[in-house]
Design a protein around this motif. Structure first.
Motif, short mmCIF file in Angstrom:
data_model
loop_
_atom_site.label_atom_id
_atom_site.label_comp_id
_atom_site.label_asym_id
_atom_site.label_seq_id
_atom_site.Cartn_x
_atom_site.Cartn_y
_atom_site.Cartn_z
N LEU A 141 2.09 -51.61 47.20
CA LEU A 141 3.30 -52.17 46.59
C LEU A 141 4.00 -51.13 45.73
O LEU A 141 5.23 -50.99 45.78
N ASN A 142 3.25 -50.37 44.95
CA ASN A 142 3.84 -49.32 44.12
C ASN A 142 4.50 -48.24 44.98
O ASN A 142 5.56 -47.73 44.63
N GLN A 143 3.88 -47.89 46.09
CA GLN A 143 4.47 -46.89 46.99
C GLN A 143 5.79 -47.41 47.59
O GLN A 143 6.75 -46.65 47.71
N ILE A 144 5.82 -48.67 47.96
CA ILE A 144 7.03 -49.26 48.51
C ILE A 144 8.14 -49.28 47.46
O ILE A 144 9.28 -48.90 47.72
N LYS A 145 7.78 -49.69 46.24
CA LYS A 145 8.79 -49.74 45.17
C LYS A 145 9.31 -48.34 44.84
O LYS A 145 10.51 -48.17 44.60
N GLU A 146 8.43 -47.36 44.84
CA GLU A 146 8.86 -45.97 44.58
C GLU A 146 9.80 -45.49 45.68
O GLU A 146 10.82 -44.86 45.40
N TYR A 147 9.45 -45.77 46.93
CA TYR A 147 10.31 -45.40 48.06
C TYR A 147 11.69 -46.02 47.91
O TYR A 147 12.71 -45.32 48.05
N LEU A 148 11.75 -47.31 47.61
CA LEU A 148 13.04 -48.00 47.49
C LEU A 148 13.85 -47.48 46.30
O LEU A 148 15.07 -47.37 46.37
N ALA A 149 13.18 -47.16 45.20
CA ALA A 149 13.86 -46.67 44.01
C ALA A 149 14.47 -45.28 44.23
O ALA A 149 15.49 -44.95 43.64
N ASN A 150 13.83 -44.48 45.08
CA ASN A 150 14.30 -43.11 45.31
C ASN A 150 15.14 -42.95 46.57
O ASN A 150 15.46 -41.84 46.96
N LYS A 151 15.49 -44.02 47.18
CA LYS A 151 16.24 -44.00 48.43
C LYS A 151 17.67 -43.59 48.21
O LYS A 151 18.31 -43.91 47.28
#
Length: 66
Positions: A56-66
């Motif tokens: 979940l943290n990896q997904i949130k990080e990916y979306l935040a840095n998109k």
């Protein structure tokens, strides 16, 4: 869209197909399987023996840095 442990795999992938890469790198190679679409992120992680908080943290990080 806010991704949570209860978000279904289908909803996540419909929202952003790039999430599939994170899921596959985590060990979920069945992201295209029709049976997985209705599972929540938490359920899918449990089935695969993967820590849900990490994914979940990896997904949130990916979306935040998109």
């Amino acid at each position: 869209m806010e991704i949570t442990k209860q978000t279904t795999m289908g909803d996540m992938l419909e929202y952003d197909r790039g999430i599939a890469v994170i899921l596959m790198q985590s060990g979920m190679h069945c992201v295209g399987c029709p049976a997985s679409i209705g599972e929540s992120l938490e359920e899918a992680c449990m089935v695969h023996g993967i820590d849900c908080d990490t994914v979940l943290n990896q997904i949130k990080e990916y979306l935040a840095n998109k």
